[in-house]
Write a protein that holds these residues in place. Structure first.
Motif, PDB file in Angstrom:
ATOM      1  N   TYR A  32       1.080  -1.150  -0.084  1.00 13.75           N
ATOM      2  CA  TYR A  32       0.558   0.114   0.045  1.00 13.75           C
ATOM      3  C   TYR A  32       1.083   1.255   0.181  1.00 13.75           C
ATOM      4  O   TYR A  32       0.088   2.624  -0.185  1.00 13.75           O
ATOM      5  CB  TYR A  32      -0.970   0.025   0.794  1.00 13.75           C
ATOM      6  CG  TYR A  32      -0.361   0.545   3.009  1.00 13.75           C
ATOM      7  CD1 TYR A  32       0.070   1.562   3.207  1.00 13.75           C
ATOM      8  CD2 TYR A  32      -0.561  -1.279   3.261  1.00 13.75           C
ATOM      9  CE1 TYR A  32       0.883   1.390   4.309  1.00 13.75           C
ATOM     10  CE2 TYR A  32       0.047  -1.252   4.696  1.00 13.75           C
ATOM     11  CZ  TYR A  32       0.644   0.290   5.078  1.00 13.75           C
ATOM     12  OH  TYR A  32       1.252   0.313   5.869  1.00 13.75           O
ATOM     13  N   ASN A  33       1.912   1.468   0.112  1.00 13.57           N
ATOM     14  CA  ASN A  33       2.677   2.620   0.549  1.00 13.57           C
ATOM     15  C   ASN A  33       4.060   2.457  -1.079  1.00 13.57           C
ATOM     16  O   ASN A  33       4.733   3.334  -0.962  1.00 13.57           O
ATOM     17  CB  ASN A  33       3.948   2.377   1.032  1.00 13.57           C
ATOM     18  CG  ASN A  33       4.671   1.308   1.713  1.00 13.57           C
ATOM     19  OD1 ASN A  33       4.455   0.756   0.873  1.00 13.57           O
ATOM     20  ND2 ASN A  33       5.852   0.804   2.461  1.00 13.57           N
ATOM     21  N   ASP A  34       3.325   2.230  -2.011  1.00 10.87           N
ATOM     22  CA  ASP A  34       4.207   1.525  -3.505  1.00 10.87           C
ATOM     23  C   ASP A  34       4.366   2.570  -3.653  1.00 10.87           C
ATOM     24  O   ASP A  34       3.314   3.615  -4.090  1.00 10.87           O
ATOM     25  CB  ASP A  34       4.206   0.251  -4.529  1.00 10.87           C
ATOM     26  CG  ASP A  34       4.785   0.378  -5.693  1.00 10.87           C
ATOM     27  OD1 ASP A  34       4.935   1.162  -5.889  1.00 10.87           O
ATOM     28  OD2 ASP A  34       5.295  -0.801  -5.703  1.00 10.87           O
ATOM     29  N   SER A  35       5.424   3.574  -4.329  1.00 10.98           N
ATOM     30  CA  SER A  35       5.784   4.879  -4.996  1.00 10.98           C
ATOM     31  C   SER A  35       5.075   5.624  -5.779  1.00 10.98           C
ATOM     32  O   SER A  35       4.187   5.915  -6.479  1.00 10.98           O
ATOM     33  CB  SER A  35       6.683   5.540  -5.071  1.00 10.98           C
ATOM     34  OG  SER A  35       7.915   4.433  -5.932  1.00 10.98           O
ATOM     35  N   ALA A  36       4.385   3.352  -6.918  1.00  7.98           N
ATOM     36  CA  ALA A  36       4.087   3.882  -8.104  1.00  7.98           C
ATOM     37  C   ALA A  36       1.913   3.797  -7.600  1.00  7.98           C
ATOM     38  O   ALA A  36       1.390   4.954  -8.627  1.00  7.98           O
ATOM     39  CB  ALA A  36       3.514   2.560  -9.106  1.00  7.98           C
ATOM     40  N   LEU A  37       1.388   3.623  -6.898  1.00  4.54           N
ATOM     41  CA  LEU A  37       0.264   4.457  -6.234  1.00  4.54           C
ATOM     42  C   LEU A  37      -0.174   5.802  -6.585  1.00  4.54           C
ATOM     43  O   LEU A  37      -1.650   6.160  -5.997  1.00  4.54           O
ATOM     44  CB  LEU A  37      -0.387   3.368  -5.091  1.00  4.54           C
ATOM     45  CG  LEU A  37      -0.619   1.859  -4.831  1.00  4.54           C
ATOM     46  CD1 LEU A  37      -0.675   1.072  -3.593  1.00  4.54           C
ATOM     47  CD2 LEU A  37      -1.853   1.340  -6.263  1.00  4.54           C
ATOM     48  N   LEU A  38       1.630   6.352  -5.819  1.00  7.61           N
ATOM     49  CA  LEU A  38       0.836   7.738  -5.300  1.00  7.61           C
ATOM     50  C   LEU A  38       0.955   8.371  -6.753  1.00  7.61           C
ATOM     51  O   LEU A  38       0.428  10.068  -6.720  1.00  7.61           O
ATOM     52  CB  LEU A  38       2.124   8.440  -4.265  1.00  7.61           C
ATOM     53  CG  LEU A  38       2.551   7.349  -3.027  1.00  7.61           C
ATOM     54  CD1 LEU A  38       3.428   7.907  -2.064  1.00  7.61           C
ATOM     55  CD2 LEU A  38       1.008   7.687  -2.688  1.00  7.61           C
ATOM     56  N   THR A  39       1.639   8.135  -7.351  1.00 11.59           N
ATOM     57  CA  THR A  39       1.146   8.847  -8.955  1.00 11.59           C
ATOM     58  C   THR A  39      -0.276   8.822  -9.623  1.00 11.59           C
ATOM     59  O   THR A  39      -0.864   7.329 -10.339  1.00 11.59           O
ATOM     60  CB  THR A  39       1.855   8.214 -10.092  1.00 11.59           C
ATOM     61  OG1 THR A  39       3.515   8.499  -9.434  1.00 11.59           O
ATOM     62  CG2 THR A  39       2.096   9.375 -11.480  1.00 11.59           C
ATOM     63  N   ASP A  40      -1.213   9.603  -9.989  1.00 14.53           N
ATOM     64  CA  ASP A  40      -2.503   9.582 -10.168  1.00 14.53           C
ATOM     65  C   ASP A  40      -1.950  10.385 -11.821  1.00 14.53           C
ATOM     66  O   ASP A  40      -2.264  11.628 -11.766  1.00 14.53           O
ATOM     67  CB  ASP A  40      -2.809  10.891  -9.816  1.00 14.53           C
ATOM     68  CG  ASP A  40      -4.146  11.374  -9.839  1.00 14.53           C
ATOM     69  OD1 ASP A  40      -4.581   9.502 -10.791  1.00 14.53           O
ATOM     70  OD2 ASP A  40      -4.919  11.378  -9.628  1.00 14.53           O
ATOM     71  N   THR A  41      -1.383   9.312 -13.156  1.00 14.26           N
ATOM     72  CA  THR A  41      -1.788   9.873 -13.836  1.00 14.26           C
ATOM     73  C   THR A  41      -2.968   8.929 -14.710  1.00 14.26           C
ATOM     74  O   THR A  41      -2.862   9.978 -16.368  1.00 14.26           O
ATOM     75  CB  THR A  41      -0.561   8.354 -14.977  1.00 14.26           C
ATOM     76  OG1 THR A  41      -1.816   7.384 -14.643  1.00 14.26           O
ATOM     77  CG2 THR A  41       0.469   8.308 -13.811  1.00 14.26           C
ATOM     78  N   GLY A  42      -3.854   9.024 -14.922  1.00 14.68           N
ATOM     79  CA  GLY A  42      -5.693   8.369 -15.193  1.00 14.68           C
ATOM     80  C   GLY A  42      -5.247   7.371 -15.836  1.00 14.68           C
ATOM     81  O   GLY A  42      -6.215   7.255 -16.332  1.00 14.68           O
TER      82      GLY A  42
END
Length: 548
Positions: free
Chosen positions: A305-315
């Motif tokens: 849940y703390n994966d950096s990719a999850l924090l990126t909102d690319t859509g």
């Protein structure tokens, strides 16, 4: 009210049972809910259309992309709990409206039922609430489909207007051509979504067990580190903060489920509606369990849940937890396939919202709760004016060309989700009134083509939790006050109450008593809707009968 009652027993040809109906003598006709409507739609959707819409109609960006946000906020166990809870509420709502639709497969569906069996003012409020919820969701999905193209076009901002125009024309054209074209398109999209999701679940299991190119066996590693539950960061107590984190994901989880009632909205345009709706609703439990619950469980196993990719909102597909896991495993081709599938899902969602919104708007007009010109249908049975007005809302998607419109679109998402909760609440409430009316008038609920043995307790469960969802939608604003967020979270409640009370005061409506709830007027008989079904003979026909 007359002082005496007249009790009469009549053979109900609709269900081939003896039904005892008690009317209040002098006012008998007053309580017969007969709008003398002339429904112009046609039953052109077949069994395969309805079954595929029921199975995959709501699988879209909420599950493919939004599930990552749920995982990030609540952790794998928190996300699983949120999806299971919302799944049970969704199930209760669909069972309730499915049972009512099996009894009365007519235009207007659950807003009509609310007006017919609870209070005409409630039908008015539910109908208009649902319509504008669907209408404002269309531009959101159109914009989402456009953003998904950034996965392949790095300079999509220069082509945004072109992409939006093409998407809008295709989406609106399908609905203008009629229900059959809509059914065929959704059948096609459903196959893509089901194939993609099934492939992702299998691929995810292989990766989790160490079958990826890197050979890394993940198992439940991320449930231990960083942990099964994340914190909301709102209070000092750890357990309370983890509970609040789960609560904060309810809206996002519900967004993945909303729209399941679309299969019921199509009842008036479906061949053999009672048989097909009953079959579709009976299967919804397994659909929720397999695609949604297993899907969120798999995501929680594959990505921390703390994966950096999850924090990126690319859509686009880059933020999908499935794609993140696939990239981490060293597989290169699948992300493009996933993005294509998510694009078709966004298109399908917008397509379905136009259909649903237009049919509810048409149903409102049939009951005299909307302008009469909305009832006009083409020779093919398309309520073309209602479709046109619903399509007009899609033009709001051009606002996305301006980067400052993001706030407005977030408002649209929150408004439609809260409106969905209100719709589910009213569906379950209407079922309680419907059930009590049947019992009071001597009609056995089990005589209906579809009846869930857990009713009416399922409906009470749905009422309880949707009420809680509505009140807690914007609870985080009370920890860090934001007037704009508070307005977006709760304004829909004010709008709904204004619609209900305004109509009730203007029209002097009343809540129907059990003996006043009209269970028969204007409802087609089984003979009028159900055609004989030939048993499957070939292997292909038998396989199709199992699938559809």
């Amino acid at each position: 009210m007359a002082s005496s009652t007249v009790e009469k027993q009549s053979k109900d040809s609709r269900n081939d049972i003896e039904t005892l109906v008690v009317y209040n003598g002098d006012n008998a006709e007053k309580y017969r809910y007969d709008e003398k409507e002339h429904d112009g739609v046609q039953r052109v959707l077949t069994q395969r259309h309805i079954q595929m819409i029921a199975i995959a109609g709501t699988i879209g960006t909420g599950l493919f992309l939004g599930s990552g946000n749920v995982l990030r906020k609540a952790g794998p166990l928190g996300a699983l709990v949120a999806y299971i809870l919302v799944g049970t509420v969704t199930y209760s709502s669909l069972c309730a409206v499915g049972e009512m639709a099996a009894w009365a497969p007519i235009s207007g569906t659950f807003p009509h039922y609310a007006g017919r069996w609870v209070d005409p003012a409630l039908g008015f409020a539910v109908g208009w609430n649902y319509f504008y919820g669907m209408a404002i969701s269309v531009p959101v999905e159109v914009s989402a489909a456009n953003i998904l193209l950034t996965f392949w076009d790095d300079d999509v901002s220069r082509h945004t207007a072109i992409y939006l125009t093409v998407i809008l024309i295709c989406m609106c054209a399908i609905n203008v051509f009629g229900a059959r074209y809509f059914g065929e398109s959704e059948f096609f999209f459903a196959i893509i979504k089901l194939s993609t999701l099934a492939s992702l679940l299998i691929t995810g299991l292989v990766i989790d067990l160490g079958g990826g190119p890197k050979g890394d066996r993940i198992g439940f590693r991320y449930w231990k580190d960083p942990g099964a539950l994340n914190r909301a960061g709102l209070v000092a107590n750890i357990r309370t903060d983890q509970f609040l984190a789960i609560l904060s994901t309810i809206v996002q989880a519900a967004f993945s489920f909303q729209g399941m009632e679309m299969v019921i909205i199509a009842a008036s345009e479906t061949e053999n509606p009672r048989r097909n709706i009953a079959k579709a609703v009976r299967r919804v439990f397994y659909r929720i369990l397999f695609f949604y619950i297993l899907g969120i469980l798999m995501i929680g196993m594959l990505v921390a849940y703390n994966d950096s990719a999850l924090l990126t909102d690319t859509g686009n597909a880059a933020q999908s937890p499935f794609v993140i896991a696939i990239n981490r495993a060293g597989i290169q081709a699948l992300p493009h396939i996933v993005n294509a599938a998510v694009f078709t899902s966004a298109f399908s969602a917008g397509n379905s919202q136009i259909f649903s919104g237009s049919r509810v708007l048409y149903g409102l007009a049939l009951r005299g709760q909307g302008p009469k010109f909305l009832t006009y249908c083409t020779k093919r049975g398309t309520p073309i004016v209602a479709v046109g007005i619903t399509c007009a809302f899609s033009l709001l998607s051009y606002m996305s060309i301006n980067s400052g419109a993001d706030t407005v679109f977030n408002w649209f998402v929150n408004l439609s989700t809260t409106g969905g909760f209100i719709g589910w609440f009213c569906i379950n409430l209407t079922y309680i009134f419907f059930h009590r009316g049947m019992v009071a008038q001597g009609v056995d609920p089990k005589s209906n083509v579809y009846n869930n043995r857990l009713q009416p307790y399922l409906a009470y469960w749905g009422i309880l939790w949707t009420f809680i969802f509505i009140l807690t939608t914007g609870y985080t604003v009370f920890f860090d006050w934001n007037t704009s967020e508070f307005f977006v979270a709760y304004v829909n409640i004010v709008i709904f109450l204004a619609l209900y009370l305004g109509y009730k005061i203007a029209k002097h409506t009343k809540i129907w008593k059990p003996m006043e709830r009209d269970l028969f007027t204007g409802i087609p008989t089984k003979a009028e809707t159900e055609k004989p079904v030939s048993p499957p003979r070939t292997i292909g026909q038998k396989v199709a009968a199992i699938i559809f």
